[in-house]
Design a protein around this motif. Structure first.
Motif, PDB file in Angstrom:
ATOM      1  N   SER A 161       0.848  -1.184   0.000  1.00  0.00           N
ATOM      2  CA  SER A 161       0.000   0.000   0.000  1.00  0.00           C
ATOM      3  C   SER A 161       0.882   1.232   0.000  1.00  0.00           C
ATOM      4  CB  SER A 161      -0.876  -0.001   1.248  1.00  0.00           C
ATOM      5  OG  SER A 161      -1.395   1.265   1.484  1.00  0.00           O
TER       6      SER A 161
ATOM      7  N   LYS B 181      -5.458  -8.650  -5.300  1.00  0.00           N
ATOM      8  CA  LYS B 181      -5.580  -7.831  -4.089  1.00  0.00           C
ATOM      9  C   LYS B 181      -4.369  -6.926  -3.917  1.00  0.00           C
ATOM     10  CE  LYS B 181      -6.352  -8.027   0.891  1.00  0.00           C
ATOM     11  NZ  LYS B 181      -6.493  -8.890   2.085  1.00  0.00           N
TER      12      LYS B 181
ATOM     13  N   THR C   3      -4.224  -2.961  -3.606  1.00  0.00           N
ATOM     14  CA  THR C   3      -3.584  -2.322  -2.456  1.00  0.00           C
ATOM     15  C   THR C   3      -2.629  -1.225  -2.884  1.00  0.00           C
ATOM     16  OG1 THR C   3      -3.726  -4.386  -1.193  1.00  0.00           O
ATOM     17  CG2 THR C   3      -2.168  -2.748  -0.401  1.00  0.00           C
TER      18      THR C   3
ATOM     19  N   ARG D 139      -4.777   1.794  -4.309  1.00  0.00           N
ATOM     20  CA  ARG D 139      -5.947   2.205  -3.540  1.00  0.00           C
ATOM     21  C   ARG D 139      -5.914   3.683  -3.170  1.00  0.00           C
ATOM     22  NH1 ARG D 139      -8.912  -0.387   1.689  1.00  0.00           N
ATOM     23  NH2 ARG D 139     -10.134   1.470   2.168  1.00  0.00           N
TER      24      ARG D 139
ATOM     25  N   THR E 150     -13.421   1.877  -2.969  1.00  0.00           N
ATOM     26  CA  THR E 150     -12.371   1.061  -2.356  1.00  0.00           C
ATOM     27  C   THR E 150     -12.897   0.280  -1.159  1.00  0.00           C
ATOM     28  OG1 THR E 150     -11.602   2.943  -1.018  1.00  0.00           O
ATOM     29  CG2 THR E 150     -10.514   2.577  -3.146  1.00  0.00           C
ATOM     30  N   ALA E 151     -13.825   0.847  -0.412  1.00  0.00           N
ATOM     31  CA  ALA E 151     -14.418   0.121   0.713  1.00  0.00           C
ATOM     32  C   ALA E 151     -15.184  -1.101   0.213  1.00  0.00           C
ATOM     33  CB  ALA E 151     -15.334   1.042   1.507  1.00  0.00           C
TER      34      ALA E 151
ATOM     35  N   GLU F 211     -12.622  -3.724  -0.914  1.00  0.00           N
ATOM     36  CA  GLU F 211     -11.989  -4.340   0.253  1.00  0.00           C
ATOM     37  C   GLU F 211     -12.905  -5.384   0.887  1.00  0.00           C
ATOM     38  OE1 GLU F 211     -11.090  -1.933   3.862  1.00  0.00           O
ATOM     39  OE2 GLU F 211      -9.027  -2.500   3.384  1.00  0.00           O
ATOM     40  N   THR F 212     -14.182  -5.059   1.007  1.00  0.00           N
ATOM     41  CA  THR F 212     -15.146  -6.012   1.544  1.00  0.00           C
ATOM     42  C   THR F 212     -15.258  -7.236   0.648  1.00  0.00           C
ATOM     43  OG1 THR F 212     -16.437  -4.268   2.614  1.00  0.00           O
ATOM     44  CG2 THR F 212     -17.568  -6.346   2.180  1.00  0.00           C
TER      45      THR F 212
ATOM     46  N   ALA G 185     -12.293  -9.519   1.232  1.00  0.00           N
ATOM     47  CA  ALA G 185     -12.397 -10.182   2.535  1.00  0.00           C
ATOM     48  C   ALA G 185     -13.394 -11.334   2.489  1.00  0.00           C
ATOM     49  CB  ALA G 185     -12.794  -9.166   3.603  1.00  0.00           C
TER      50      ALA G 185
END
Length: 409
Positions: free
Chosen positions: A17, A330, A334, A337, A351-352, A355-356, A359
């Motif tokens: 990141s 991913k 990262t 992002r 981005t949220a 990310e979810t 996950a």
């Protein structure tokens, strides 16, 4: 594989990141530390195991007999926070970076291949360092870190493929079967790089049906895979109709040696390319959009090949490739992002959601194993298992497909 992508889809995975190790200009408020690193052919000694967040300089001295590299890796051991390469025997070079608080690893890589030596935990303490500096500089640093990641993955691939190919050509099929999915993980994380190089990826990773359709000699991982997993009497080919054992003949000793040699040669060609000026020029031309697009293409690989069970048809190790592709996608996300977040509410919301999505997909995969311990055979998945994975891929693919456009807006 079921899809082959053009040069525009280059740049797959990535590294750290922008917040991880400061792909930002140094700040006057940040602390400053200088650490000494001594590299030999078998050790990698760092003068301290901790440092305060901010500017850190690692002065690397090579006391070994081979050219070496030094890496600062993120906690997952894959993402690269910073690296310095081509440190000749008797020479010294310095890695300077702005490090954020967190847990890391240090490692040296004599010969610039393999997993490296002297891996040790390294901690950065203190407060986060404010990001400042020119946007162009941050984007260039992202591309530089991506290049380092690709070189690291291919550097691990070269000796791993050599060991795997040796087991195969000498008839140690049990060892070769055990290594097959593990060796391929490094390749799957950076595959779009090879896909951009004409026939290199087809030589390394084409399935039999792809090679036949294009009139190519079938070589590479999947040709070897077919020798290692002899078709069962009741097995059908991927068309679901033709018996898998029909016209199947095991390779001779001479044929095995030829397939092993070809795979080594092709992986070495990939290694040579990612250490060339042409590779760096291509990355510079593609910029962060190339990294983002590469991450998207890796998820496409999952959706079009892995999830159908067509990739590793003989061995059933598709979930290993699936997981490696997801890791690559991913890491690409990262790395870019922060550029999406900088676009305001639209970017942060996107981005949220991404990310979810990662996950949720990772959690579903974890129910079936891991890259470290191995996954269940793909044929053991129920229709419900496959449906869940398909739904999660689709849920992630939609927002991820918007990432490049958001970054460039």
């Amino acid at each position: 594989m079921t899809l082959r992508r053009p040069l525009a889809a280059l740049a797959a995975v990535s590294l750290a990141s922008l917040a991880l190790a400061g792909c930002v200009a140094k700040t006057a408020e940040s602390a400053s530390a200088t650490l000494n690193v001594t590299s030999t052919d078998s050790t990698c000694e760092v003068s301290a195991a901790t440092a305060a967040s901010g500017n850190i300089a690692f002065n690397v001295t090579n006391n070994g007999s081979e050219i070496t590299e030094f890496y600062l890796l993120a906690e997952d051991g894959l993402q690269i926070a910073g690296e310095v390469e081509n440190v000749a025997p008797g020479a010294s070079r310095t890695l300077s970076l702005t490090a954020q608080p967190g847990e890391y690893f240090t490692v040296c890589k004599p010969g610039m291949v393999g997993d490296g030596v002297g891996r040790a935990a390294f901690s950065v303490t203190g407060d986060a360092v404010a990001a400042t500096g020119d946007d162009a500089e941050q984007k260039q640093q992202a591309v530089t870190l991506y290049a380092a990641f690709v070189k690291d993955q291919v550097g691990q691939l070269v000796p791993a493929v050599d060991t795997f190919a040796t087991a195969y050509e000498t008839g140690d099929d049990a060892a070769a079967r055990q290594q097959f999915s593990t060796v391929r993980a490094s390749y799957e994380r950076i595959e779009p790089v090879a896909e951009a190089l004409g026939d290199l990826d087809p030589k390394i990773d084409y399935r039999e049906v792809d090679a036949v359709a294009e009139g190519m000699d079938w070589t590479g991982f999947h040709r070897i895979e077919k020798d290692l997993w002899v078709p069962a009497a009741d097995a059908l080919n991927s068309d679901g109709v033709t018996p898998a054992w029909q016209n199947w003949q095991p390779s001779t000793t001479e044929q095995r040696a030829a397939f092993a040699k070809q795979l080594r040669t092709d992986i070495q060609s990939l290694y040579d390319y990612v250490h060339s000026d042409d590779f760096l020029t291509t990355l510079d031309d593609q910029g962060i959009a190339g990294i983002s697009n590469g991450g998207i293409s890796l998820l496409d690989e999952v959706a079009t090949g892995k999830i159908t069970g067509e990739e590793d048809w003989w061995s059933g190790t598709d979930l290993n490739d699936f997981a490696a592709n997801v890791e690559g996608a991913k890491m690409a996300f990262t790395l870019v992002r922060d550029f999406a977040d900088s676009k305001g509410e639209t970017g942060t919301k996107l981005t949220a959601e991404i990310e979810t999505g990662f996950a949720d997909l990772e959690a579903a995969l974890a129910a079936h194993g891991s890259l470290a311990s191995g996954f269940v055979n793909y044929r053991e998945l129920t229709d419900a298992d496959k449906r869940e994975l398909i739904d999660l891929i689709n849920a992630l693919a939609e927002p991820l497909s918007q990432l490049t456009g958001t970054i460039l807006s």
